[in-house]
Design an enzyme around this catalytic site. Structure first.
Site, PDB file in Angstrom:
ATOM      1  N   SER A 129      35.584   3.873  -8.518  1.00 20.74           N
ATOM      2  CA  SER A 129      36.038   4.206  -7.159  1.00 20.74           C
ATOM      3  C   SER A 129      36.107   5.714  -6.894  1.00 20.74           C
ATOM      4  CB  SER A 129      37.390   3.547  -6.878  1.00 20.74           C
ATOM      5  OG  SER A 129      37.229   2.152  -6.820  1.00 20.74           O
TER       6      SER A 129
ATOM      7  N   LYS B 228      47.153  -6.588  -7.411  1.00 18.00           N
ATOM      8  CA  LYS B 228      46.882  -6.940  -6.008  1.00 18.00           C
ATOM      9  C   LYS B 228      47.995  -7.787  -5.385  1.00 18.00           C
ATOM     10  CE  LYS B 228      41.881  -6.474  -6.327  1.00 18.00           C
ATOM     11  NZ  LYS B 228      40.557  -7.067  -6.055  1.00 18.00           N
TER      12      LYS B 228
ATOM     13  N   ASP C 210      37.820  -6.862   0.070  1.00 14.85           N
ATOM     14  CA  ASP C 210      36.887  -7.468  -0.893  1.00 14.85           C
ATOM     15  C   ASP C 210      35.894  -8.413  -0.209  1.00 14.85           C
ATOM     16  OD1 ASP C 210      37.854  -6.198  -3.184  1.00 14.85           O
ATOM     17  OD2 ASP C 210      39.408  -7.703  -3.484  1.00 14.85           O
TER      18      ASP C 210
ATOM     19  N   GLY D 140      34.363 -21.460  -8.236  1.00 14.35           N
ATOM     20  CA  GLY D 140      35.603 -20.802  -8.638  1.00 14.35           C
ATOM     21  C   GLY D 140      36.651 -20.920  -7.542  1.00 14.35           C
TER      22      GLY D 140
ATOM     23  N   GLY E 179      41.786 -16.034  -7.815  1.00 15.48           N
ATOM     24  CA  GLY E 179      42.040 -14.935  -6.889  1.00 15.48           C
ATOM     25  C   GLY E 179      40.766 -14.367  -6.282  1.00 15.48           C
TER      26      GLY E 179
HETATM   27  P1  ATR Z   1      40.093 -14.229 -10.719  1.00 14.85           P
HETATM   28  O1  ATR Z   1      41.204 -13.425 -10.132  1.00 14.85           O
HETATM   29  O2  ATR Z   1      39.006 -13.437 -11.382  1.00 14.85           O
HETATM   30  O3  ATR Z   1      39.548 -15.239  -9.762  1.00 14.85           O
HETATM   31  P2  ATR Z   1      41.547 -16.338 -11.972  1.00 14.85           P
HETATM   32  O4  ATR Z   1      42.451 -16.437 -10.791  1.00 14.85           O
HETATM   33  O5  ATR Z   1      42.121 -16.465 -13.349  1.00 14.85           O
HETATM   34  O6  ATR Z   1      40.758 -14.990 -11.967  1.00 14.85           O
HETATM   35  O7  ATR Z   1      40.406 -17.438 -11.794  1.00 14.85           O
HETATM   36  C1  ATR Z   1      39.365 -17.613 -12.733  1.00 14.85           C
HETATM   37  C2  ATR Z   1      38.376 -18.615 -12.161  1.00 14.85           C
HETATM   38  O8  ATR Z   1      37.288 -18.773 -13.106  1.00 14.85           O
HETATM   39  C3  ATR Z   1      38.946 -19.999 -11.944  1.00 14.85           C
HETATM   40  O9  ATR Z   1      38.288 -20.611 -10.872  1.00 14.85           O
HETATM   41  C4  ATR Z   1      38.598 -20.688 -13.274  1.00 14.85           C
HETATM   42  O10 ATR Z   1      38.564 -22.091 -13.217  1.00 14.85           O
HETATM   43  P3  ATR Z   1      39.946 -22.953 -13.434  1.00 14.85           P
HETATM   44  O11 ATR Z   1      40.725 -22.781 -12.173  1.00 14.85           O
HETATM   45  O12 ATR Z   1      39.497 -24.345 -13.651  1.00 14.85           O
HETATM   46  O13 ATR Z   1      40.607 -22.329 -14.638  1.00 14.85           O
HETATM   47  C5  ATR Z   1      37.207 -20.147 -13.500  1.00 14.85           C
HETATM   48  N1  ATR Z   1      36.763 -20.234 -14.896  1.00 14.85           N
HETATM   49  C6  ATR Z   1      37.184 -19.474 -15.935  1.00 14.85           C
HETATM   50  N2  ATR Z   1      36.531 -19.822 -17.075  1.00 14.85           N
HETATM   51  C7  ATR Z   1      35.677 -20.840 -16.730  1.00 14.85           C
HETATM   52  C8  ATR Z   1      34.723 -21.620 -17.460  1.00 14.85           C
HETATM   53  N3  ATR Z   1      34.510 -21.429 -18.771  1.00 14.85           N
HETATM   54  N4  ATR Z   1      34.014 -22.559 -16.792  1.00 14.85           N
HETATM   55  C9  ATR Z   1      34.223 -22.750 -15.455  1.00 14.85           C
HETATM   56  N5  ATR Z   1      35.106 -22.039 -14.709  1.00 14.85           N
HETATM   57  C10 ATR Z   1      35.829 -21.089 -15.339  1.00 14.85           C
END
Ligand code: ATR
Length: 272
Positions: free
Chosen positions: A17, A66, A102, A127, A130
């Site tokens: 940034s 955040k 974002d 996904g 957040g």
């Molecule tokens: P961020 O702020 O980066 O979104 P987060 O809130 O922890 O981080 O969310 C991570 C996302 O990646 C979630 O959608 C998670 O799926 P779950 O809600 O089922 O946990 C997804 N994710 C992480 N590892 C994964 C994997 N190996 N396969 C599929 N989805 C995954």
């Protein structure tokens, strides 16, 4: 007088940034100083208030703060409220205003730099954490024909979609619900790109001419490799990063930087 801005996070040394905002300021001949601030967990609010008291005009907020920035804001934009997260703080005489740029950055990059208008397209977001919540409203406001949100834990996708379902064509499901869906735009908002975890979304995910967008930047992720193998055009999240920064700069400075020019400068400064 030099106007002061900062990005705050933990870790923060890797942040691009300061370089991006310095490039924006040069485009307009603005006299700003933009620094990176490391805050310890529990010390976020004090660090922000000290910066504002010392004359700081605005701050970008990155992981893991955040949600703290949301709680600290006296007023919120609609998109910050929808995202339930704040990445841009403005220190005004009557309080702290929280915004979230974002989703703007993502939509701007897809539509303006990559030339894929979202209106009328079939869009998939993978996904429901957040990162997905942070971009949902701007994606819906771009007017896709349909938006499907799929997640490993299906109930999280359903909870994310539910508040928008009366007003927008949005549906939710588990990862298998995307199989063979022939989407025009697929956005990977999971954290799998950070850990190089495989993400098996099956064959037939992409329509002809489709775009696969990885929110992570700077590396070839399994999602990107799979999308290439399926014939989709592929982008990483560098343009989103520059786009969200540009919208923050516009909020603070009233002028919109040239995103494409800044990206070209970044790519020549950090090839590969
Ligand atoms: P961020 O702020 O980066 O979104 P987060 O809130 O922890 O981080 O969310 C991570 C996302 O990646 C979630 O959608 C998670 O799926 P779950 O809600 O089922 O946990 C997804 N994710 C992480 N590892 C994964 C994997 N190996 N396969 C599929 N989805 C995954």
């Amino acid at each position: 007088m030099t106007d002061r801005y900062a990005v705050i996070g933990n870790p923060i040394a890797q942040s691009k940034s300061p370089i991006i905002h310095a490039a924006f300021a040069r485009q307009f001949g603005h006299d700003i100083r933009y620094e990176a601030l490391l805050a310890e967990p529990g010390d976020f609010e004090r660090t922000v208030r000290d910066f504002a008291t010392a004359g700081g005009r605005g701050m970008n907020v990155t992981a893991p703060f955040k949600l703290d920035a949301l709680a600290l804001s006296d007023r919120l934009s609609d998109r910050a409220r929808a995202a339930q997260a704040v990445n841009t703080l403005s220190f005004m005489p009557d309080g702290i205003v929280g915004d979230n740029t974002d989703g703007f950055g993502l939509v701007f990059d897809i539509q303006n730099r990559l030339g894929m208008p979202l209106a009328g397209r079939r869009v998939l977001i993978v996904g429901a954490g957040g990162a997905a919540r942070g971009v949902l409203l701007p994606v819906l406001q771009a007017g896709p024909a349909s938006l499907l949100i799929v997640n490993r834990s299906e109930e999280k996708a359903r909870a994310l979609a539910e508040p928008w379902q009366d007003a927008h064509p949005v549906a939710a499901g588990g990862l298998p619900a995307a199989r063979g869906g022939r989407f025009d735009v697929v956005i990977n908002a999971t954290s799998t790109g950070l850990s190089d975890c495989a993400l098996d979304l099956g064959q037939g995910l992409y329509a002809p001419g489709a775009l696969a967008y990885e929110m992570v930047y700077g590396r070839e992720t399994p999602f990107m490799a799979d999308a290439r193998a399926q014939g989709a055009a592929v982008a990483d999240g560098l343009g989103m990063l520059v786009g969200q920064a540009a919208e923050s700069f516009r909020i603070w400075r009233g002028v919109m930087p040239d995103v494409a020019r800044t990206m070209a400068q970044l790519k020549s400064a950090f090839p590969g």
